[in-house]
Design a protein around this motif. Structure first.
Motif, PDB file in Angstrom:
ATOM      1  N   UNK A 180       5.829   8.742   6.148  1.00 32.66           N
ATOM      2  CA  UNK A 180       5.264   8.668   4.802  1.00 32.66           C
ATOM      3  C   UNK A 180       4.294   7.494   4.713  1.00 32.66           C
ATOM      4  N   UNK A 204      -8.050  16.539  10.297  1.00 34.87           N
ATOM      5  CA  UNK A 204      -6.970  15.743   9.697  1.00 34.87           C
ATOM      6  C   UNK A 204      -5.804  16.634   9.288  1.00 34.87           C
ATOM      7  N   UNK A 249     -11.275   7.599   5.160  1.00 37.10           N
ATOM      8  CA  UNK A 249     -11.457   8.024   3.761  1.00 37.10           C
ATOM      9  C   UNK A 249     -12.677   7.363   3.115  1.00 37.10           C
ATOM     10  N   UNK A 276      -4.435   8.057   4.161  1.00 37.71           N
ATOM     11  CA  UNK A 276      -4.940   8.751   3.002  1.00 37.71           C
ATOM     12  C   UNK A 276      -5.706   7.844   2.057  1.00 37.71           C
ATOM     13  N   UNK A 306       1.120   8.268   6.647  1.00 36.88           N
ATOM     14  CA  UNK A 306       0.257   9.212   5.944  1.00 36.88           C
ATOM     15  C   UNK A 306      -0.429   8.560   4.758  1.00 36.88           C
ATOM     16  N   UNK A 307       0.327   7.780   4.003  1.00 39.48           N
ATOM     17  CA  UNK A 307      -0.262   7.128   2.833  1.00 39.48           C
ATOM     18  C   UNK A 307      -1.377   6.182   3.249  1.00 39.48           C
ATOM     19  N   UNK A 334      -7.888   5.557  -0.162  1.00 38.41           N
ATOM     20  CA  UNK A 334      -9.294   5.224  -0.348  1.00 38.41           C
ATOM     21  C   UNK A 334      -9.454   3.990  -1.239  1.00 38.41           C
ATOM     22  N   UNK A 335      -8.740   3.990  -2.373  1.00 37.85           N
ATOM     23  CA  UNK A 335      -9.015   2.988  -3.403  1.00 37.85           C
ATOM     24  C   UNK A 335      -8.633   1.583  -2.934  1.00 37.85           C
TER      25      UNK A 335
END
Lengths: 263, 296, 386
Positions: free
Chosen positions: A194, A240, A218, A201, A197-198, A203-204
């Motif tokens: 997890x 991906x 990203x 993932x 993956x996070x 972007x911000x």
């Protein structure tokens, strides 16, 4: 429930899943489109994948993303597991309420706030932003997810197993390593997955905490997406998704092999 | 493990104090500073090497100007209200879509339940950004949706860069977060309760509203909070699907920060957002803690 | 009802508790344990001797498990001391205590097979590999689990798991074995078999066993002595036969088996004959009981009489018979070996009378609604002051 699913149940699950998967399927399909126009099918081609391999910026971004993910997920797994042990087994120690608050808050905290606050921290510390600030930032918010996943397993874990180990002469820290850890290992591994993956993932938070030399995938995808849809991005996304699907499939196979293993 | 297990909490505790709690102090401090053309682009900065005089200058330099400006500029207020509105409507839509789905999953056979659960979790493992991006190709004027509509002899619709696109994107991205807590609550439900309700003369509809729904309320609360709070601060979805005029607070922070380089304003906006969300966040924590206690 | 009284009384020659010179193996000294506001153990003092099979008996929540966990080291007393072999155990963590426990859930490590489960404790103290192997094999042989050494716990039946848990707990040769409801998960037949096996094993190994149970039959079957607990305190410590035949309180009398209690007042004490006359509203003629330590006249007491020590008849007994009660049969319970009569003495006052079914006569002479006379001998009742 007794009477089994009704047509309404089947329809709501079916439509819901279609809604979840249709966009992804379309995206994957159009990554093999020969033409540049995303909506017009002009034959099967892998040219966008070839173009991708040539794209050095994308490759660099992918490599950085992967490294950040591996390091931050591993650090988050260690810290998150410790946090879960402290929360579940530590009793009512002083400051527990604040601690639990700091574990749960990042799960729902808007990413923009997380990113901004972390950036200000690095500025205040005089730390140039780059690979390591990004890794620390990812460790921070992913460790909370690991903590929650491991915590759920620890709560269900039969505590008398730990007591039995100690009763048989095993000191507490060794009990954790030889009895607790092997039994919560699936949750710890799921927590790592997890966190990884996070991190891949994100972007911000990455946009705030990363520096010039450490553009993640990203971030790269985002800057291109703002310019419009391109089949090359479709290809990156497909790769991906493929990686994730492969990971999940392997995970499932390993899980099945483990439960089936004779003796 | 012994009575000293709380020691395990020390490293993550220290980590979170430094990387989570302390940064908020910095955000709060920055929100009462003002912009300067320098690095870092704000003043005052605390210079401890000058001792007490440094602290005095620092405190004297703080001001509530940014907040005053926040109150005066109705664009900020509009962004707040619009964010709350989008989050509230999206959460309602998510419940509307997610509840029947979770309910259907809970009624499936145990074997297919595991598969369905996997199917709902799987998209969550793929990139958020990718999933939002996929909708651009569908919703844009010359996109797939209009392609299908034109086959069916319907006029083209304009969805991309409208609020509708934001709602679609939000519901799509947050659906697993709504379905999973709902499913967890509904799956635990003892089916004999419904039989008992039927036995006592309740119609299926009444049994649902009098038995199933009240018992699934923890799941509804968890799912709603888990979606509502991050949606208020959402940035990627309004930015990619909502078009330039879409007004959401997460985007405001981003713009103030990256485009305008107005760090104090971005911080003040963040602090107000955080203050707005404190109550729901505390509610969420309370809910989580209770759910965990219940399993002990 | 306890029907294996003779078993509890078998080893009468073994009674270190009666020897003032004997040194206890384990000793609780005024031990108190609180959980928040609740007092789980309230000032308990207790001695357990070497080679004894000792049972802590009581309903759930009476503090018996907490008392055992205090000895194992999983709880620390708020007051008082716990000693083992004369040494104060305060500050000694569970893994350094020379006692081992068999958990109610068995707590077998699910990730280890039977062999490794049993070897777990031995591996904690650097024992040579060959020795570990020999010891584990010996243990598994003893509990007849040698053929299943490679199995994992989830591949075993309940009874097999219980044996592995037992083997694991005694593999380290503890000074004392603690058993927490060891047979709660077994069905009745297997439970009874296991009780005898456990007794036999304890005698063979010469170990000290401390068992926690809520099952009075189990406690009476296996234990040399029983401590009956109530609300964190000990009501009585005695051999099974003493506990059953000479309970110290109404609570003990009622908890072990069935009992009829008659409220009464001491009328007079017959000197020399150890006989006491009791006045009671329930029996106009008064009760006669044997008691060599009777309380002073006018003391409020209760006369406790076990149902099987009463006789029931359709005819009135000859005049002069002591302890006669008149009533009407309200219901009859037939359990094969016994028949229990519920006899109404008055409005809202029912007693139980039990009769062994010594013959195979199906047609019982006493039926519902019959008027009956119930009587019992002076030595059948126990005079209780609390």
């Amino acid at each position: 429930m007794r009477r089994g699913p009704s047509w309404f149940n089947i329809a709501s699950v079916g439509l819901g899943l279609a809604f979840l998967y249709l966009p992804i399927v379309l995206l994957v399909a159009y990554s093999f489109n020969a033409g540049r126009l995303v909506t017009v099918w002009s034959g099967f081609s892998t040219r966008w994948y070839a173009a991708l391999i040539e794209d050095e910026e994308m490759r660099d971004a992918a490599w950085i993303t992967l490294r950040v993910g591996l390091i931050s997920a591993s650090a988050a797994t260690v810290l998150g597991t410790l946090a879960a042990v402290g929360l579940v087994r530590g009793g009512l120690f002083r400051g527990r309420l604040l601690f639990a608050g700091m574990i749960y808050a990042p799960l729902v905290m808007p990413e923009v706030i997380m990113g901004l606050s972390l950036l200000l921290l690095f500025v205040a510390l005089g730390q140039a932003r780059g690979f390591w600030t990004l890794t620390a930032a990812h460790t921070t918010f992913t460790l909370c997810y690991v903590a929650v996943v491991v915590q759920a397993r620890l709560v269900d874990f039969d505590r008398s197993l730990e007591e039995a180990a100690q009763d048989l002469g095993c000191p507490p820290w060794r009990t954790f390593l030889t009895v607790t850890l092997p039994n919560i290992a699936p949750a710890v591994a799921a927590g790592w997955m997890l966190a990884f993956t996070l991190s891949l993932d994100d972007l911000v938070v990455a946009s705030f905490t990363s520096g010039p030399g450490a553009t993640t995938l990203p971030m790269r995808i985002y800057s291109q997406v703002r310019l419009g849809v391109s089949p090359e991005i479709n290809a990156v996304c497909t790769l991906l998704i493929g990686a994730v699907a492969l990971g999940v499939a392997l995970w499932g196979l390993v899980g099945r092999a483990r439960t089936r293993a004779p003796v | 493990m012994g009575h000293r297990s709380w020691l395990a909490a020390i490293p993550p505790y220290a980590w979170l104090l430094v990387f989570f709690l302390f940064p908020f102090v910095l955000v709060a401090k920055l929100s009462v500073s003002h912009t300067v053309l320098a690095i870092p682009p704000y003043a005052p900065t605390l210079d401890l090497s000058r001792g007490a005089a440094g602290v005095r200058d620092f405190i004297g330099g703080l001001s509530g100007d940014t907040y005053r400006r926040l109150g005066q500029d109705h664009l900020y207020l509009a962004a707040y209200l619009s964010s709350l509105k989008v989050a509230a409507i999206s959460t309602a839509l998510l419940l509307l879509v997610g509840y029947p789905m979770a309910y259907g999953m809970a009624r499936a056979s145990p074997r297919s339940r595991t598969l369905l659960l996997m199917a709902v979790i799987l998209p969550f493992w793929t990139s958020f950004l990718i999933r939002v991006y996929a909708w651009i190709a569908i919703l844009k004027p010359e996109g797939l949706l209009n392609l299908v509509l034109s086959w069916l002899h319907f006029g083209p619709v304009e969805i991309l860069n409208t609020p509708t696109a934001v709602y679609i994107g939000v519901v799509y991205s947050y659906l697993p977060f709504m379905v999973l807590p709902l499913y967890a609550a509904l799956e635990k439900l003892d089916p004999t309760l419904l039989e008992a309700a039927a036995d006592l003369g309740a119609t299926p509809w009444r049994a649902f509203w009098r038995v199933t729904f009240p018992l699934s309320r923890p799941g509804v609360a968890a799912g709603s909070l888990l979606c509502f709070i991050p949606i208020v601060g959402e940035f990627v979805i309004p930015d990619l699907l909502g078009g330039p005029q879409s007004l959401m607070i997460g985007r405001t922070i981003w713009t103030e920060f990256f485009a305008n380089r107005d760090w104090p304003s971005a911080s003040a906006v963040a602090i107000v957002l955080l203050a707005t969300l404190t109550l729901p966040i505390l509610a969420y924590q309370h809910q989580q803690a209770r759910a965990l206690e219940g399993r002990r | 009802m306890a029907r294996r009284l003779n078993i509890g009384a078998v080893r009468s020659s073994f009674a270190p508790w009666a020897d003032p010179a004997a040194v206890p193996l384990a000793r609780f000294e005024g031990v108190t344990k609180r959980f928040g506001d609740a007092v789980a153990v309230a000032g308990v003092s207790l001695d357990i001797y070497e080679r004894e099979f000792f049972a802590l008996l009581g309903p759930s929540g009476c503090g018996k498990t907490t008392l055992m966990r205090l000895l194992a080291g999983f709880e620390t007393p708020d007051a008082g001391r716990v000693l083992l072999g004369g040494q104060d155990l305060a500050g000694v963590p569970p893994h350094r205590r020379p006692v081992n426990m068999m958990f109610q859930s068995y707590a077998l490590f699910p990730h280890l097979n039977v062999f490794d489960n049993v070897a777990f404790g031995l591996r904690q103290d650097a024992m040579p590999k060959a020795e570990i192997r020999a010891r584990v094999e010996e243990m598994l042989e003893m509990v007849q689990m040698a053929s299943l050494a490679r199995r994992r716990p989830d591949q075993l039946s309940g009874g097999q798991r219980q044996r592995v848990a037992l083997a694991r707990a005694i593999a380290r040769r503890p000074r004392m074995l603690l058993l927490d409801e060891p047979m709660a998960a077994l069905d009745k037949k297997l439970r009874e078999e296991t009780q005898f096996e456990l007794k036999e094993l304890q005698a063979r190994l010469g170990l000290t066993f401390l068992i926690v149970t809520h099952d009075q039959e189990e406690a009476m079957t296996v234990a040399d002595r029983i401590a009956v607990m109530r609300d964190g305190a000990i009501e009585q410590v005695a051999t099974p036969a003493e506990i059953y035949e000479a309970p110290a309180s109404r609570y003990v009398a009622d908890f072990l088996g069935d009992v009829n209690l008659f409220e009464a007042r001491v009328d007079r004490v017959e000197p020399g004959a150890a006989q006491v006359r009791l006045a009671s509203a329930e029996c106009p003629a008064g009760f006669t009981a044997l008691d060599d330590d009777a309380p002073a006249p006018a003391t409020q007491v209760w006369l406790a009489v076990r149902p099987e020590k009463m006789t029931i008849a359709l005819e009135p007994p000859p005049p002069g018979t002591p302890n006669v009660l008149e009533g009407q049969v309200w219901d009859i319970g037939y359990t094969g070996d016994w028949t229990t009569y519920l006899v109404d003495l008055a409005e809202d006052r029912t007693i139980r009378v039990a009769r062994a079914n010594a013959s195979r006569l199906v047609d019982r002479p006493i039926g519902r609604e019959d008027k009956v006379w119930v009587s019992f001998a002076p030595d059948a009742g126990v005079v209780l002051t609390r």
